[in-house]
Design an enzyme around this catalytic site. Structure first.
Site, mmCIF file in Angstrom:
data_model
loop_
_atom_site.group_PDB
_atom_site.id
_atom_site.type_symbol
_atom_site.label_atom_id
_atom_site.label_comp_id
_atom_site.label_asym_id
_atom_site.label_seq_id
_atom_site.Cartn_x
_atom_site.Cartn_y
_atom_site.Cartn_z
ATOM 1 N N GLY A 174 0.767 -1.249 0.000
ATOM 2 C CA GLY A 174 0.000 0.000 0.000
ATOM 3 C C GLY A 174 0.794 1.293 0.000
ATOM 4 N N GLU A 201 3.920 4.103 5.995
ATOM 5 C CA GLU A 201 2.727 3.259 5.865
ATOM 6 C C GLU A 201 1.640 4.037 5.123
ATOM 7 O OE1 GLU A 201 1.261 0.638 5.560
ATOM 8 O OE2 GLU A 201 0.742 -0.279 7.488
ATOM 9 N N ASP A 202 0.724 3.314 4.506
ATOM 10 C CA ASP A 202 -0.383 3.986 3.809
ATOM 11 C C ASP A 202 -1.454 4.477 4.779
ATOM 12 O OD1 ASP A 202 -1.211 1.418 4.479
ATOM 13 O OD2 ASP A 202 -1.905 0.888 2.476
ATOM 14 N N LYS A 204 -7.283 6.580 10.498
ATOM 15 C CA LYS A 204 -8.732 6.546 10.763
ATOM 16 C C LYS A 204 -8.920 6.427 12.262
ATOM 17 C CE LYS A 204 -9.985 3.440 7.135
ATOM 18 N NZ LYS A 204 -10.712 2.211 6.806
ATOM 19 N N VAL A 251 -11.150 3.242 2.000
ATOM 20 C CA VAL A 251 -10.624 4.089 0.930
ATOM 21 C C VAL A 251 -9.732 3.293 -0.032
ATOM 22 C CG1 VAL A 251 -10.793 6.267 2.170
ATOM 23 C CG2 VAL A 251 -8.741 4.866 2.458
ATOM 24 N N ASP A 264 -5.687 -0.544 -2.147
ATOM 25 C CA ASP A 264 -6.439 -1.388 -3.090
ATOM 26 C C ASP A 264 -7.825 -1.761 -2.596
ATOM 27 O OD1 ASP A 264 -5.465 -3.197 -1.025
ATOM 28 O OD2 ASP A 264 -6.143 -4.797 -2.356
ATOM 29 N N ARG A 324 -5.031 0.477 -7.054
ATOM 30 C CA ARG A 324 -3.890 1.124 -6.395
ATOM 31 C C ARG A 324 -3.370 2.301 -7.215
ATOM 32 N NH1 ARG A 324 -2.122 -2.239 -2.193
ATOM 33 N NH2 ARG A 324 -2.389 -4.462 -2.526
HETATM 34 P P1 5GP Z 1 -4.484 -2.024 10.701
HETATM 35 O O1 5GP Z 1 -3.570 -3.121 11.132
HETATM 36 O O2 5GP Z 1 -4.102 -0.673 11.219
HETATM 37 O O3 5GP Z 1 -5.916 -2.363 11.020
HETATM 38 O O4 5GP Z 1 -4.494 -2.000 9.139
HETATM 39 C C1 5GP Z 1 -3.476 -1.554 8.398
HETATM 40 C C2 5GP Z 1 -3.596 -2.081 6.982
HETATM 41 O O5 5GP Z 1 -4.932 -2.395 6.616
HETATM 42 C C3 5GP Z 1 -3.174 -1.010 6.005
HETATM 43 O O6 5GP Z 1 -1.798 -1.069 5.768
HETATM 44 C C4 5GP Z 1 -3.984 -1.347 4.777
HETATM 45 O O7 5GP Z 1 -3.292 -2.289 3.983
HETATM 46 C C5 5GP Z 1 -5.233 -1.980 5.314
HETATM 47 N N1 5GP Z 1 -6.349 -0.997 5.360
HETATM 48 C C6 5GP Z 1 -6.873 -0.424 6.458
HETATM 49 N N2 5GP Z 1 -7.862 0.435 6.143
HETATM 50 C C7 5GP Z 1 -7.943 0.413 4.795
HETATM 51 C C8 5GP Z 1 -8.777 1.099 3.856
HETATM 52 O O8 5GP Z 1 -9.636 1.942 4.169
HETATM 53 N N3 5GP Z 1 -8.559 0.822 2.537
HETATM 54 C C9 5GP Z 1 -7.631 -0.090 2.120
HETATM 55 N N4 5GP Z 1 -7.520 -0.280 0.810
HETATM 56 N N5 5GP Z 1 -6.834 -0.759 2.983
HETATM 57 C C10 5GP Z 1 -6.994 -0.505 4.299
#
Ligand code: 5GP
Length: 182
Positions: A46, A101-102, A133, A155, A161, A167
């Site tokens: 991402g 990180e994205d 978020k 998103v 993605d 992407r």
């Molecule tokens: P976390 O471990 O913080 O829950 O999630 C991180 C990962 O989840 C991000 O690096 C991403 O790959 C994925 N992710 C979380 N929210 C989104 C979103 O709104 N859209 C997309 N495409 N990926 C997300």
């Protein structure tokens, strides 16, 4: 059909907004990492566009490396289980690591990564994320450099993605009608 013109997504952040913010982040990081040994660690897949653009706005002789994690169980919900699927190719001992990180969603991935990289004895570790978020955070994460706080929407675009696709959209959009989970 063109995905750039006829995509099913509503725009949340335009290309211009993203690029302006990245310039600001790059300038701040350049200032903060003078006399440091900066390694940008991109979290695949991402962050690939964000890292590519951000790194060109950091005026320092930095190193770029990547790792990959898997964290998604279903199409739009985190499984909560984080796994390193590809590791760094260089040592970070005594380096000043900036994880790129994205998006921070639950925070589980970033907590796992910071803990994992900390065991490798870097001089410092900080986090740079394009998006956060806050409404979804379960584990608190200190994000030293943040692009944008966004609402609780799934998103896509600019590296992010939906089922492996979109992407390459130059902006960040969201599905106005979120998919029903399996
Ligand atoms: P976390 O471990 O913080 O829950 O999630 C991180 C990962 O989840 C991000 O690096 C991403 O790959 C994925 N992710 C979380 N929210 C989104 C979103 O709104 N859209 C997309 N495409 N990926 C997300």
């Amino acid at each position: 059909m063109s995905i750039f013109k006829d995509s099913p997504f509503e725009i949340l952040l335009t290309q211009e907004q993203i690029h302006t913010r990245i310039q600001e982040l790059g300038a701040q990081i350049t200032q903060d990492y003078q006399d440091k040994d900066l390694v940008l660690v991109g979290v695949l897949r991402g962050s690939y566009l964000f890292l590519a653009d951000l790194s060109r706005h950091i005026d320092l002789p930095l190193i770029v490396d990547f790792l990959a994690v898997s964290s998604y169980g279903t199409r739009t919900q985190s499984s909560g289980v984080v796994r390193l699927t590809s590791d760094l190719s260089t040592s970070i001992v005594d380096k000043d690591v900036l994880i790129v990180e994205d998006i921070i969603d639950t925070g589980l991935t970033m907590n796992y990564l910071v803990e994992n990289l900390q065991t490798r004895k870097p001089r410092s570790i900080r986090v740079c994320s394009l998006l956060d978020k806050p409404a979804r955070n379960i584990q608190p994460v200190t994000v030293h450099y943040l692009g944008f706080e966004i609402p609780d929407k799934f998103v896509v675009g600019y590296g992010l993605d939906y089922m492996g696709r979109y992407r390459n959209l130059p902006y960040i959009g969201f599905l106005s009608h979120p998919p029903v989970e399996d």
